[in-house]
Design an enzyme around this catalytic site. Structure first.
Site, PDB file in Angstrom:
ATOM      1  N   GLU A 291       0.877  -1.049   0.138  1.00 18.27           N
ATOM      2  CA  GLU A 291      -0.097   0.105   0.076  1.00 18.27           C
ATOM      3  C   GLU A 291       0.943   1.412  -0.037  1.00 18.27           C
ATOM      4  OE1 GLU A 291      -2.910   0.341   3.166  1.00 18.27           O
ATOM      5  OE2 GLU A 291      -4.248  -0.930   2.015  1.00 18.27           O
ATOM      6  N   HIS A 312       9.963 -26.519  -0.314  1.00 15.46           N
ATOM      7  CA  HIS A 312       9.550 -27.715  -1.323  1.00 15.46           C
ATOM      8  C   HIS A 312       8.354 -27.310  -2.070  1.00 15.46           C
ATOM      9  CE1 HIS A 312      11.833 -30.244   1.434  1.00 15.46           C
ATOM     10  NE2 HIS A 312      11.897 -29.053   2.303  1.00 15.46           N
ATOM     11  N   LYS A 426     -14.100  -0.742  -3.742  1.00 15.23           N
ATOM     12  CA  LYS A 426     -15.373  -0.363  -2.823  1.00 15.23           C
ATOM     13  C   LYS A 426     -16.640   0.296  -3.687  1.00 15.23           C
ATOM     14  CE  LYS A 426     -12.373   0.060   1.309  1.00 15.23           C
ATOM     15  NZ  LYS A 426     -11.868   1.352   2.240  1.00 15.23           N
TER      16      LYS A 426
HETATM   17  O1  PA5 Z   1      -4.408   0.991   5.021  1.00 14.56           O
HETATM   18  C1  PA5 Z   1      -5.453   1.407   4.810  1.00 14.56           C
HETATM   19  O2  PA5 Z   1      -5.671   2.376   4.949  1.00 14.56           O
HETATM   20  C2  PA5 Z   1      -6.429   0.384   4.770  1.00 14.56           C
HETATM   21  O3  PA5 Z   1      -5.992  -1.128   4.422  1.00 14.56           O
HETATM   22  C3  PA5 Z   1      -7.300   0.232   5.910  1.00 14.56           C
HETATM   23  O4  PA5 Z   1      -6.441  -0.202   7.050  1.00 14.56           O
HETATM   24  C4  PA5 Z   1      -8.351  -0.678   5.903  1.00 14.56           C
HETATM   25  O5  PA5 Z   1      -9.317  -0.535   4.373  1.00 14.56           O
HETATM   26  C5  PA5 Z   1      -9.413  -0.567   6.927  1.00 14.56           C
HETATM   27  O6  PA5 Z   1      -9.996   0.719   7.072  1.00 14.56           O
HETATM   28  P1  PA5 Z   1     -10.740   1.012   8.266  1.00 14.56           P
HETATM   29  O7  PA5 Z   1      -9.755   1.225   9.415  1.00 14.56           O
HETATM   30  O8  PA5 Z   1     -11.138   2.679   7.866  1.00 14.56           O
HETATM   31  O9  PA5 Z   1     -12.099   0.322   8.531  1.00 14.56           O
END
Ligand code: PA5
EC number: 5.3.1.9
Length: 453
Positions: A291, A312, A426
């Site tokens: 990310e 393996h 989303k």
């Molecule tokens: O790093 C990020 O922003 C995402 O992976 C969030 O952690 C994930 O989408 C969860 O989001 P939230 O904490 O708003 O529910």
């Protein structure tokens, strides 16, 4: 001077010339300026940098109290969250506890069983979790920065219903702990309305950098681990990795080397371990790296392999497949328990030559053999050595990788602290599910899907 967690680059000799690291220094200085002085993109999301020392001490004490209450009144703590809102807690609990803590009897475990939910949309998973809870005492920690993420919201509704059915609304409200934004989002609204005990995800800390704030700290403390030591390790790392001079900063060296290798075509990095209880650590690292860096059509692809198991299976590809892989091993130098290989008089299994040796001795020889084989096969290997598995070490290791990813992202000219790509699925899902406000997206998607049929 070597840091507490040390970077070993012997496995880069055939791939990186001696001059190359030093030649990255000017770029590293620029990346350091972006990170430390907020001159780079994403400057508002750098509060994790000083989290190990500048955290809210009153809230930290409240986390410990809440953990004690959960330990006293619950056999199970269900932590509901996805992505950065659960990976850190799960990897830490796996790293710090008995490998089979899930299967231990409550009396042997001493502390509540911490289980995770809301990180998929599998109904089998939720059904089985409800069955596991049965009529046991439990509490819920719902974790969501935005407070509106679909997966955890659905799991929360279902588990909350069970909690209310068991305890009634008033007692259920006392067993729900909400970790969310200080002001915004549906979860914050609900927490205020029902009086859940709440913990704050600081504004300047993104999901993947949140394990050292209440997101990770409450579940980790409830599991019986020592969060003071975790923070102490991270605080030492904060100090050790503050100097931009590459000859003194091994986290920055790691960032620089992976960028040198990336530019030579090693576009996928495998994070590897030789300890099954570190598998989730790789999952946490993959989110942190993926990310942070996968954007603007570039970035190292973060993957993982678990050794010796995957020698393996994936081992063949790593040794002889297409050459675009680099490996980073997190190698435990001293296991908490080292089991000896017993003697057997008839030696029918042919293992006599290992009698009396410890399993960790064999594991370490396997690691050395793999580094030699893979580097010969054209795969550069770095190793991050960790002295032991405990809270202090984990805190230090977390910070090592967090700061390295910040620098690494800036070295590659991207904003390491946003995640615009996470929204795409989303939006489509909301369109297909008919969420108010997403009708047009849904219509367009359905038309497109019908054309493809
Ligand atoms: O790093 C990020 O922003 C995402 O992976 C969030 O952690 C994930 O989408 C969860 O989001 P939230 O904490 O708003 O529910």
């Amino acid at each position: 001077m070597m840091s507490y967690v040390s970077l070993d680059t012997q496995g880069l000799k055939q791939f990186v010339h001696d001059n190359e690291l030093g030649e990255m220094q000017a770029m590293v200085n620029a990346a350091d300026d972006e990170l430390r002085n907020g001159t780079g993109a994403g400057a508002d999301f750098r509060d994790w940098l000083h989290l190990p020392t500048e955290y809210d001490k009153e809230e930290f004490a409240r986390i410990k109290q809440a953990a004690k209450k959960i330990q006293a009144d619950s056999e199970i703590l269900v932590v509901i969250g996805i992505g950065g809102s659960y990976l850190g807690a799960q990897m830490a609990i796996d790293f710090l506890h008995n490998t089979f803590y899930q299967a231990q009897k409550a009396a042997d475990r001493q502390y509540p069983l911490v289980v995770f939910a809301g990180n998929s949309l599998s109904s089998t998973y939720v059904h089985d979790l409800l069955e596991l809870i049965g009529d046991k005492d439990f509490s819920i920690n719902i974790v969501s920065k935005s407070g509106t993420t679909t997966e955890p919201s659905i799991a929360f509704r279902i588990l909350k219903k069970k909690l209310i059915a068991k305890y009634g609304e008033d007692e259920a409200n006392k067993r729900i702990y909400a970790t969310t934004d200080k002001a915004k989002g549906a979860l914050k609204t609900e927490a205020d309305a029902h009086g859940y005990e709440s913990f704050v995800i600081p504004d300047g800390v993104g999901g993947r950098y949140s394990v050292l704030c209440p997101v990770g700290l409450l579940p980790i403390a409830a599991s019986g681990a020592d969060i003071d030591k975790l923070m102490a390790g991270a605080a030492q790392a904060e100090k050790d990795f503050a100097d931009a001079d590459l000859s003194k900063n091994e986290a920055y060296q790691y960032a620089a080397y992976r960028n040198i290798l990336y530019r030579k075509g090693y576009e996928t990095e495998l994070l590897e371990n030789y300890e099954p209880n570190m598998r989730m650590f790789a999952e946490w690292w993959k989110q942190l790296a993926g990310e942070s860096e996968g954007k603007d059509q570039k970035g190292i692809y973060p993957s993982s392999a678990n050794f010796t198991t995957d020698l393996h299976s994936l081992g063949q590809y790593i040794q002889e497949g297409r050459r675009f892989l680099m490996e980073t091993v997190v190698k435990l130098d001293k296991p908490n328990h080292d089991v000896k290989i017993p003697t057997e008089p008839d030696n029918l299994d042919g293992l006599g030559y290992l009698e009396g040796k410890s399993m960790d001795y064999v594991n370490t020889k396997a690691y050395e053999a793999v580094v030699a084989a893979h580097t010969d096969g054209g795969v550069p290997v770095m190793t991050v050595h960790i002295p032991q598995e405990d809270e202090y070490t984990l805190g230090y290791l977390i910070y090592f990788f967090e700061v390295a990813m910040g620098i690494s992202g800036y070295l590659n000219g991207i904003n390491p602290f946003n995640q615009p790509g996470v929204e795409a699925y989303k939006t489509n899902m909301f369109g297909l599910l008919g969420k108010p406000g997403y009708e047009e997206v849904g219509k367009q998607l359905r038309t497109k899907m019908a054309k493809n049929d």
